[in-house]
Design a protein around this motif. Structure first.
Motif, PDB file in Angstrom:
ATOM      1  N   PHE A   3       0.824  -1.199   0.000  1.00  0.00           N
ATOM      2  CA  PHE A   3       0.000   0.000   0.000  1.00  0.00           C
ATOM      3  C   PHE A   3       0.861   1.252   0.000  1.00  0.00           C
ATOM      4  O   PHE A   3       0.477   2.281  -0.573  1.00  0.00           O
ATOM      5  CB  PHE A   3      -0.937   0.005   1.212  1.00  0.00           C
ATOM      6  CG  PHE A   3      -1.800   1.221   1.264  1.00  0.00           C
ATOM      7  CD1 PHE A   3      -2.882   1.369   0.408  1.00  0.00           C
ATOM      8  CD2 PHE A   3      -1.522   2.250   2.156  1.00  0.00           C
ATOM      9  CE1 PHE A   3      -3.676   2.503   0.445  1.00  0.00           C
ATOM     10  CE2 PHE A   3      -2.303   3.391   2.198  1.00  0.00           C
ATOM     11  CZ  PHE A   3      -3.386   3.521   1.338  1.00  0.00           C
ATOM     12  N   ALA A   4       2.035   1.200   0.611  1.00  0.00           N
ATOM     13  CA  ALA A   4       2.921   2.369   0.659  1.00  0.00           C
ATOM     14  C   ALA A   4       3.296   2.831  -0.744  1.00  0.00           C
ATOM     15  O   ALA A   4       3.415   4.039  -0.999  1.00  0.00           O
ATOM     16  CB  ALA A   4       4.178   2.050   1.466  1.00  0.00           C
ATOM     17  N   ARG A  34      -9.366  -4.698  -1.730  1.00  0.00           N
ATOM     18  CA  ARG A  34      -9.012  -5.004  -0.340  1.00  0.00           C
ATOM     19  C   ARG A  34      -8.607  -3.734   0.410  1.00  0.00           C
ATOM     20  O   ARG A  34      -8.992  -3.536   1.570  1.00  0.00           O
ATOM     21  CB  ARG A  34      -7.876  -6.028  -0.287  1.00  0.00           C
ATOM     22  CG  ARG A  34      -8.287  -7.436  -0.683  1.00  0.00           C
ATOM     23  CD  ARG A  34      -7.250  -8.451  -0.238  1.00  0.00           C
ATOM     24  NE  ARG A  34      -5.934  -8.189  -0.817  1.00  0.00           N
ATOM     25  CZ  ARG A  34      -5.510  -8.691  -1.968  1.00  0.00           C
ATOM     26  NH1 ARG A  34      -6.318  -9.483  -2.684  1.00  0.00           N
ATOM     27  NH2 ARG A  34      -4.297  -8.438  -2.423  1.00  0.00           N
ATOM     28  N   PHE A  35      -7.849  -2.869  -0.272  1.00  0.00           N
ATOM     29  CA  PHE A  35      -7.452  -1.607   0.371  1.00  0.00           C
ATOM     30  C   PHE A  35      -8.684  -0.756   0.687  1.00  0.00           C
ATOM     31  O   PHE A  35      -8.747  -0.102   1.729  1.00  0.00           O
ATOM     32  CB  PHE A  35      -6.488  -0.829  -0.528  1.00  0.00           C
ATOM     33  CG  PHE A  35      -5.149  -1.471  -0.718  1.00  0.00           C
ATOM     34  CD1 PHE A  35      -4.549  -2.185   0.306  1.00  0.00           C
ATOM     35  CD2 PHE A  35      -4.467  -1.361  -1.930  1.00  0.00           C
ATOM     36  CE1 PHE A  35      -3.295  -2.788   0.135  1.00  0.00           C
ATOM     37  CE2 PHE A  35      -3.217  -1.941  -2.107  1.00  0.00           C
ATOM     38  CZ  PHE A  35      -2.638  -2.664  -1.076  1.00  0.00           C
ATOM     39  N   GLY A  39     -10.510   0.324   4.474  1.00  0.00           N
ATOM     40  CA  GLY A  39     -10.630   1.729   4.836  1.00  0.00           C
ATOM     41  C   GLY A  39      -9.425   2.570   4.482  1.00  0.00           C
ATOM     42  O   GLY A  39      -9.318   3.716   4.928  1.00  0.00           O
ATOM     43  N   LEU A  40      -8.522   2.028   3.643  1.00  0.00           N
ATOM     44  CA  LEU A  40      -7.329   2.778   3.247  1.00  0.00           C
ATOM     45  C   LEU A  40      -7.586   3.650   2.021  1.00  0.00           C
ATOM     46  O   LEU A  40      -6.907   4.656   1.816  1.00  0.00           O
ATOM     47  CB  LEU A  40      -6.180   1.804   2.959  1.00  0.00           C
ATOM     48  CG  LEU A  40      -5.727   0.946   4.142  1.00  0.00           C
ATOM     49  CD1 LEU A  40      -4.695  -0.087   3.687  1.00  0.00           C
ATOM     50  CD2 LEU A  40      -5.155   1.822   5.244  1.00  0.00           C
ATOM     51  N   ALA A  45     -15.186   8.035  -7.716  1.00  0.00           N
ATOM     52  CA  ALA A  45     -15.924   7.879  -8.962  1.00  0.00           C
ATOM     53  C   ALA A  45     -15.423   6.613  -9.632  1.00  0.00           C
ATOM     54  O   ALA A  45     -14.513   5.947  -9.120  1.00  0.00           O
ATOM     55  CB  ALA A  45     -15.713   9.093  -9.873  1.00  0.00           C
ATOM     56  N   GLN A  46     -16.004   6.302 -10.768  1.00  0.00           N
ATOM     57  CA  GLN A  46     -15.579   5.115 -11.501  1.00  0.00           C
ATOM     58  C   GLN A  46     -14.078   5.167 -11.770  1.00  0.00           C
ATOM     59  O   GLN A  46     -13.592   6.049 -12.479  1.00  0.00           O
ATOM     60  CB  GLN A  46     -16.341   5.037 -12.827  1.00  0.00           C
ATOM     61  CG  GLN A  46     -15.963   3.858 -13.716  1.00  0.00           C
ATOM     62  CD  GLN A  46     -16.565   2.560 -13.221  1.00  0.00           C
ATOM     63  OE1 GLN A  46     -17.635   2.553 -12.640  1.00  0.00           O
ATOM     64  NE2 GLN A  46     -15.885   1.456 -13.469  1.00  0.00           N
ATOM     65  N   GLY A  47     -13.328   4.252 -11.173  1.00  0.00           N
ATOM     66  CA  GLY A  47     -11.892   4.154 -11.425  1.00  0.00           C
ATOM     67  C   GLY A  47     -11.044   5.203 -10.742  1.00  0.00           C
ATOM     68  O   GLY A  47      -9.853   5.310 -11.042  1.00  0.00           O
ATOM     69  N   ILE A  48     -11.594   5.954  -9.796  1.00  0.00           N
ATOM     70  CA  ILE A  48     -10.836   7.000  -9.100  1.00  0.00           C
ATOM     71  C   ILE A  48     -10.976   6.796  -7.595  1.00  0.00           C
ATOM     72  O   ILE A  48     -12.092   6.695  -7.075  1.00  0.00           O
ATOM     73  CB  ILE A  48     -11.332   8.421  -9.450  1.00  0.00           C
ATOM     74  CG1 ILE A  48     -11.354   8.635 -10.956  1.00  0.00           C
ATOM     75  CG2 ILE A  48     -10.457   9.469  -8.773  1.00  0.00           C
ATOM     76  CD1 ILE A  48      -9.999   8.767 -11.597  1.00  0.00           C
ATOM     77  N   TYR A  49      -9.834   6.769  -6.905  1.00  0.00           N
ATOM     78  CA  TYR A  49      -9.826   6.598  -5.458  1.00  0.00           C
ATOM     79  C   TYR A  49      -9.008   7.707  -4.802  1.00  0.00           C
ATOM     80  O   TYR A  49      -8.094   8.270  -5.415  1.00  0.00           O
ATOM     81  CB  TYR A  49      -9.221   5.242  -5.077  1.00  0.00           C
ATOM     82  CG  TYR A  49     -10.066   4.057  -5.474  1.00  0.00           C
ATOM     83  CD1 TYR A  49     -10.953   3.466  -4.569  1.00  0.00           C
ATOM     84  CD2 TYR A  49      -9.993   3.515  -6.759  1.00  0.00           C
ATOM     85  CE1 TYR A  49     -11.733   2.377  -4.927  1.00  0.00           C
ATOM     86  CE2 TYR A  49     -10.778   2.433  -7.131  1.00  0.00           C
ATOM     87  CZ  TYR A  49     -11.645   1.868  -6.200  1.00  0.00           C
ATOM     88  OH  TYR A  49     -12.413   0.791  -6.569  1.00  0.00           O
ATOM     89  N   ARG A  50      -9.339   8.004  -3.558  1.00  0.00           N
ATOM     90  CA  ARG A  50      -8.542   8.925  -2.755  1.00  0.00           C
ATOM     91  C   ARG A  50      -8.028   8.188  -1.537  1.00  0.00           C
ATOM     92  O   ARG A  50      -8.658   7.249  -1.038  1.00  0.00           O
ATOM     93  CB  ARG A  50      -9.363  10.143  -2.323  1.00  0.00           C
ATOM     94  CG  ARG A  50     -10.372   9.855  -1.246  1.00  0.00           C
ATOM     95  CD  ARG A  50     -11.222  11.078  -0.925  1.00  0.00           C
ATOM     96  NE  ARG A  50     -10.469  12.137  -0.305  1.00  0.00           N
ATOM     97  CZ  ARG A  50     -10.284  12.250   1.001  1.00  0.00           C
ATOM     98  NH1 ARG A  50     -10.783  11.330   1.832  1.00  0.00           N
ATOM     99  NH2 ARG A  50      -9.618  13.262   1.501  1.00  0.00           N
TER     100      ARG A  50
END
Length: 233
Positions: A3-4, A34-35, A39-40, A45-50
């Motif tokens: 994840f790092a 899984r991330f 809660g990581l 939106a579709q295909g976008i994570y923060r």
């Protein structure tokens, strides 16, 4: 992929990462899931994570929409393009804090044909020059004169256009002559003489209604507009 490493990708683009970027770096969709379950990551939106815990950002939705236009490439790589997809029109006005136009959709100007399934994204197609854009808060954005001209080109009502012009001159200190040249093709549309950008500026500034500061600017522009041209030997 640890994840790092994924967090490292996101750190260079406002705490955001796309699924395509993560996969290119060796992170599977299952791992992304899984991330997210742990809660990581938070899906925007579709295909976008923060990254969960990333600092609040009022421009987050706009940034995510821009990343989604070319999700396989990093923000840094795209900003090195000669002509990237530009934040434009009402979205650009909001980014510069010009006037009070509602930016209910994310607007971008592109040089080729583009489509999106998202109803909150609107594309404008135009022939762009490198001088038409700059970087504002990390995003490629149409310049202020270009933004004002774009707003005029799409028939923005005179009151809202006047507010944007007012702020461009008094808050952002855009060059009066440059702005007049840029908006001159739209002068007749707003009741000024054809191709007379200075007359249009005067009209819009008077309409904007800001007392002393605007009146001084109006007087300055009016004087320049009415001054007779000097004869040269």
């Amino acid at each position: 992929m640890p994840f790092a490493d994924l967090a490292g990708l996101a750190a260079d683009q406002w705490g955001l990462v796309t699924t395509a970027q993560a996969e290119a770096a060796g992170c599977s969709r299952k791992a992304i899931g899984r991330f997210a379950q742990a809660g990581l990551l938070e899906r925007l939106a579709q295909g976008i994570y923060r990254l969960t815990g990333a600092p609040p950002d009022p421009l987050e939705d706009l940034r995510a929409a821009w990343l989604a236009l070319d999700p396989g490439r990093s923000a840094g790589d795209r900003l090195r393009d000669e002509l990237p997809e530009l934040v434009s029109h009402r979205s650009a006005a909001a980014l510069y804090e010009l006037g009070d136009l509602a930016a209910d959709r994310h607007e971008f100007t592109v040089s080729g044909r583009r489509q999106s399934r998202r109803i909150d994204i609107r594309f404008h197609r135009a022939t762009l020059q490198p001088s038409d854009w700059t970087i504002v808060q990390g995003l490629p954005c149409a310049t202020i004169p270009r933004t004002i001209a774009d707003l005029a080109a799409v028939h923005t009502d005179g009151g809202h256009l006047a507010g944007a012009v007012r702020d461009a001159l008094t808050v952002r200190h855009v060059d009066v002559d440059e702005l007049a040249r840029t908006i001159s093709p739209y002068a007749a549309r707003y009741g000024a003489r054809r191709h007379d950008g200075e007359a249009l500026l005067v009209r819009l500034l008077k309409e904007s209604g800001l007392p002393l500061a605007i009146q001084q600017t109006v007087d300055l522009v009016t004087s320049a507009h009415r001054a007779p041209a000097r004869r040269t030997a």
